[in-house]
Motif scaffolding. Structure first.
Motif, PDB file in Angstrom:
ATOM      1  N   SER A  44       0.924  -1.262   0.083  1.00  0.00           N
ATOM      2  CA  SER A  44       0.124  -0.266   0.050  1.00  0.00           C
ATOM      3  C   SER A  44       0.544   0.935   0.105  1.00  0.00           C
ATOM      4  O   SER A  44       0.393   2.172  -1.400  1.00  0.00           O
ATOM      5  CB  SER A  44      -0.987  -0.038   1.155  1.00  0.00           C
ATOM      6  N   GLU A  45       1.902   1.633   1.197  1.00  0.00           N
ATOM      7  CA  GLU A  45       2.692   2.425   1.157  1.00  0.00           C
ATOM      8  C   GLU A  45       3.933   2.431  -0.287  1.00  0.00           C
ATOM      9  O   GLU A  45       3.990   3.529  -0.973  1.00  0.00           O
ATOM     10  CB  GLU A  45       3.368   1.982   2.294  1.00  0.00           C
ATOM     11  N   GLY A  46       4.477   1.785  -0.781  1.00  0.00           N
ATOM     12  CA  GLY A  46       4.681   1.150  -1.633  1.00  0.00           C
ATOM     13  C   GLY A  46       4.288   2.244  -3.673  1.00  0.00           C
ATOM     14  O   GLY A  46       4.754   2.864  -4.073  1.00  0.00           O
ATOM     15  N   GLU A  47       2.396   1.749  -3.368  1.00  0.00           N
ATOM     16  CA  GLU A  47       2.520   2.650  -4.015  1.00  0.00           C
ATOM     17  C   GLU A  47       1.930   3.890  -4.344  1.00  0.00           C
ATOM     18  O   GLU A  47       1.431   4.297  -4.919  1.00  0.00           O
ATOM     19  CB  GLU A  47       0.859   1.754  -3.864  1.00  0.00           C
ATOM     20  N   TYR A  48       1.375   3.848  -2.417  1.00  0.00           N
ATOM     21  CA  TYR A  48       1.330   5.849  -2.643  1.00  0.00           C
ATOM     22  C   TYR A  48       2.265   6.415  -2.953  1.00  0.00           C
ATOM     23  O   TYR A  48       2.390   7.296  -3.591  1.00  0.00           O
ATOM     24  CB  TYR A  48       1.394   5.623  -1.131  1.00  0.00           C
ATOM     25  N   LEU A  49       4.037   6.291  -2.759  1.00  0.00           N
ATOM     26  CA  LEU A  49       4.644   6.879  -2.653  1.00  0.00           C
ATOM     27  C   LEU A  49       5.070   6.344  -5.295  1.00  0.00           C
ATOM     28  O   LEU A  49       4.959   7.460  -5.317  1.00  0.00           O
ATOM     29  CB  LEU A  49       5.886   5.464  -2.327  1.00  0.00           C
ATOM     30  N   MET A  50       4.388   5.578  -5.285  1.00  0.00           N
ATOM     31  CA  MET A  50       4.160   5.713  -6.891  1.00  0.00           C
ATOM     32  C   MET A  50       3.626   6.660  -7.015  1.00  0.00           C
ATOM     33  O   MET A  50       4.075   7.385  -8.181  1.00  0.00           O
ATOM     34  CB  MET A  50       4.463   4.173  -7.365  1.00  0.00           C
ATOM     35  N   ALA A  51       2.204   6.992  -7.133  1.00  0.00           N
ATOM     36  CA  ALA A  51       1.293   7.521  -6.809  1.00  0.00           C
ATOM     37  C   ALA A  51       2.327   8.937  -6.694  1.00  0.00           C
ATOM     38  O   ALA A  51       1.495   9.791  -7.775  1.00  0.00           O
ATOM     39  CB  ALA A  51      -0.097   7.435  -6.722  1.00  0.00           C
ATOM     40  N   ALA A  52       2.667   9.452  -5.537  1.00  0.00           N
ATOM     41  CA  ALA A  52       3.103  10.527  -5.478  1.00  0.00           C
ATOM     42  C   ALA A  52       4.287  10.967  -6.718  1.00  0.00           C
ATOM     43  O   ALA A  52       4.267  12.199  -6.597  1.00  0.00           O
ATOM     44  CB  ALA A  52       4.086  10.429  -3.606  1.00  0.00           C
ATOM     45  N   ALA A  53       4.968  10.291  -6.737  1.00  0.00           N
ATOM     46  CA  ALA A  53       6.231  10.725  -7.530  1.00  0.00           C
ATOM     47  C   ALA A  53       6.007  10.779  -9.230  1.00  0.00           C
ATOM     48  O   ALA A  53       6.014  11.890  -9.271  1.00  0.00           O
ATOM     49  CB  ALA A  53       7.134   9.310  -8.106  1.00  0.00           C
ATOM     50  N   TYR A  54       4.387   9.955  -9.549  1.00  0.00           N
ATOM     51  CA  TYR A  54       4.357  10.871 -10.891  1.00  0.00           C
ATOM     52  C   TYR A  54       3.408  12.122 -10.680  1.00  0.00           C
ATOM     53  O   TYR A  54       3.238  12.457 -11.712  1.00  0.00           O
ATOM     54  CB  TYR A  54       2.775   9.873 -11.442  1.00  0.00           C
ATOM     55  N   LEU A  55       2.512  12.361  -9.578  1.00  0.00           N
ATOM     56  CA  LEU A  55       2.068  13.659  -9.183  1.00  0.00           C
ATOM     57  C   LEU A  55       2.601  14.977  -9.068  1.00  0.00           C
ATOM     58  O   LEU A  55       2.269  15.752  -8.909  1.00  0.00           O
ATOM     59  CB  LEU A  55       0.971  13.198  -8.870  1.00  0.00           C
ATOM     60  N   HIS A  56       3.549  14.989  -8.136  1.00  0.00           N
ATOM     61  CA  HIS A  56       4.313  15.606  -7.984  1.00  0.00           C
ATOM     62  C   HIS A  56       4.806  16.761  -8.517  1.00  0.00           C
ATOM     63  O   HIS A  56       4.798  17.826  -7.606  1.00  0.00           O
ATOM     64  CB  HIS A  56       5.932  15.200  -7.192  1.00  0.00           C
ATOM     65  N   ASP A  57       4.803  16.613  -9.364  1.00  0.00           N
ATOM     66  CA  ASP A  57       5.147  18.073 -10.837  1.00  0.00           C
ATOM     67  C   ASP A  57       3.930  18.257 -11.565  1.00  0.00           C
ATOM     68  O   ASP A  57       3.466  18.814 -12.281  1.00  0.00           O
ATOM     69  CB  ASP A  57       6.678  18.365 -11.405  1.00  0.00           C
ATOM     70  N   ILE A  58       2.819  17.771 -11.180  1.00  0.00           N
ATOM     71  CA  ILE A  58       1.563  18.108 -12.119  1.00  0.00           C
ATOM     72  C   ILE A  58       1.175  19.574 -11.991  1.00  0.00           C
ATOM     73  O   ILE A  58       0.058  19.550 -12.499  1.00  0.00           O
ATOM     74  CB  ILE A  58       0.103  17.094 -11.325  1.00  0.00           C
ATOM     75  N   GLY A  59       1.357  20.384 -11.020  1.00  0.00           N
ATOM     76  CA  GLY A  59       1.047  21.684 -10.805  1.00  0.00           C
ATOM     77  C   GLY A  59       1.472  22.247 -11.456  1.00  0.00           C
ATOM     78  O   GLY A  59       1.308  23.475 -11.915  1.00  0.00           O
ATOM     79  N   TYR A  60       2.241  21.700 -12.136  1.00  0.00           N
ATOM     80  CA  TYR A  60       2.955  22.622 -13.411  1.00  0.00           C
ATOM     81  C   TYR A  60       2.146  22.522 -15.127  1.00  0.00           C
ATOM     82  O   TYR A  60       2.537  23.634 -15.991  1.00  0.00           O
ATOM     83  CB  TYR A  60       4.439  21.621 -13.594  1.00  0.00           C
ATOM     84  N   ALA A  61       0.702  22.046 -14.577  1.00  0.00           N
ATOM     85  CA  ALA A  61       0.128  21.771 -16.099  1.00  0.00           C
ATOM     86  C   ALA A  61      -0.221  23.056 -15.960  1.00  0.00           C
ATOM     87  O   ALA A  61      -1.087  23.952 -15.089  1.00  0.00           O
ATOM     88  CB  ALA A  61      -0.906  20.992 -15.782  1.00  0.00           C
ATOM     89  N   PRO A  62      -0.491  23.817 -16.976  1.00  0.00           N
ATOM     90  CA  PRO A  62      -0.431  25.012 -17.096  1.00  0.00           C
ATOM     91  C   PRO A  62      -2.541  24.676 -17.331  1.00  0.00           C
ATOM     92  O   PRO A  62      -2.218  26.099 -16.851  1.00  0.00           O
ATOM     93  CB  PRO A  62      -0.851  25.651 -18.545  1.00  0.00           C
ATOM     94  N   GLU A  63      -2.991  24.110 -17.367  1.00  0.00           N
ATOM     95  CA  GLU A  63      -4.500  23.918 -17.576  1.00  0.00           C
ATOM     96  C   GLU A  63      -4.823  24.227 -16.003  1.00  0.00           C
ATOM     97  O   GLU A  63      -6.074  24.423 -15.081  1.00  0.00           O
ATOM     98  CB  GLU A  63      -5.765  23.699 -17.454  1.00  0.00           C
ATOM     99  N   LEU A  64      -3.904  23.880 -14.314  1.00  0.00           N
ATOM    100  CA  LEU A  64      -3.862  23.802 -12.983  1.00  0.00           C
ATOM    101  C   LEU A  64      -3.099  25.068 -12.023  1.00  0.00           C
ATOM    102  O   LEU A  64      -3.805  24.680 -11.247  1.00  0.00           O
ATOM    103  CB  LEU A  64      -3.059  22.349 -12.639  1.00  0.00           C
ATOM    104  N   LYS A  65      -3.028  26.264 -13.441  1.00  0.00           N
ATOM    105  CA  LYS A  65      -2.487  27.402 -12.103  1.00  0.00           C
ATOM    106  C   LYS A  65      -3.365  27.502 -11.716  1.00  0.00           C
ATOM    107  O   LYS A  65      -4.305  28.708 -12.490  1.00  0.00           O
ATOM    108  CB  LYS A  65      -1.419  28.476 -13.928  1.00  0.00           C
ATOM    109  N   ARG A  66      -3.588  27.777 -10.854  1.00  0.00           N
ATOM    110  CA  ARG A  66      -4.114  29.038  -9.291  1.00  0.00           C
ATOM    111  C   ARG A  66      -3.294  29.364  -8.779  1.00  0.00           C
ATOM    112  O   ARG A  66      -3.574  30.822  -8.825  1.00  0.00           O
ATOM    113  CB  ARG A  66      -5.168  27.767  -8.458  1.00  0.00           C
ATOM    114  N   ALA A  67      -2.740  29.270  -7.839  1.00  0.00           N
ATOM    115  CA  ALA A  67      -1.617  29.862  -7.238  1.00  0.00           C
ATOM    116  C   ALA A  67      -0.299  30.873  -7.396  1.00  0.00           C
ATOM    117  O   ALA A  67       0.089  31.330  -6.944  1.00  0.00           O
ATOM    118  CB  ALA A  67      -1.816  29.196  -5.610  1.00  0.00           C
ATOM    119  N   GLY A  68      -0.082  30.069  -8.515  1.00  0.00           N
ATOM    120  CA  GLY A  68       1.065  29.793  -9.572  1.00  0.00           C
ATOM    121  C   GLY A  68       2.791  29.318  -8.689  1.00  0.00           C
ATOM    122  O   GLY A  68       3.316  29.362  -9.816  1.00  0.00           O
ATOM    123  N   PHE A  69       1.829  28.337  -8.053  1.00  0.00           N
ATOM    124  CA  PHE A  69       2.841  27.085  -7.091  1.00  0.00           C
ATOM    125  C   PHE A  69       2.512  26.408  -7.329  1.00  0.00           C
ATOM    126  O   PHE A  69       1.611  25.984  -6.916  1.00  0.00           O
ATOM    127  CB  PHE A  69       2.822  28.161  -5.531  1.00  0.00           C
TER     128      PHE A  69
END
Length: 171
Positions: A44-69
């Protein structure tokens, strides 16, 4: 949660950031690093680490920009999708509190609890030993690259200077 969280995360990353060139190369290599590191965790924790790795920079997606960070933008998106723990991990990876302070976004970051766990530290390790084009690097090389890419006048430089000891402890 089962393997489905890592599959969902992979699908989100492909959809939202696979067109971002070097950022996508970095994310894919962080995932590979996480695949190796996840062996020390239970399933379970391994799956969470994999998911977090995929998503750690998802906020760079232009369509997700809200706060600018990107850390906060990614966390806002993940919370809206119902993935609170992933939002916490993404919001706080790489000692984001220092950069949030310089950006005047401390209250926005404070909306996401900080998880102090081996998994959170493992995410930092995977991110901070992967270069911007996906190459494996030492922690020292990664920090040197970040500081040189952003330059003295960017708030990223004092943020990483302040966070260095904390990030180094994770790595």
């Amino acid at each position: 949660m089962s393997n489905s969280i890592a599959i969902w995360a992979s699908d989100q990353a492909i959809c939202l950031i696979s067109s971002l060139g070097n950022r996508w190369l970095h994310v894919q290599s962080v995932v590979e690093q996480a695949r190796w590191v996840s062996q020390v965790f239970g399933e379970s924790e391994g799956e969470y680490l994999m998911a977090a790795a995929y998503l750690h920079d998802i906020g760079y997606a232009p369509e997700l920009k809200r706060a600018g960070f990107h850390l906060i933008d990614g966390a806002i998106y993940l919370r809206a999708q119902g993935y609170e723990r992933l939002a916490y991990l993404v919001a706080h990876h790489s000692e984001s509190q220092f950069e949030a302070r310089f950006r005047g976004l401390e209250s926005e970051l404070a909306q996401f609890l900080r998880e102090h766990s081996p998994l959170a530290e493992a995410l930092n390790y995977c991110d901070m030993t992967t270069g911007p084009q996906g190459q494996r690097v030492s922690f020292e090389e990664r920090i040197a690259d970040i500081l040189s890419r952003y330059g003295e006048t960017d708030i990223v430089v004092p943020s990483y200077t302040l966070g260095y000891a904390s990030i180094a402890a994770s790595v």
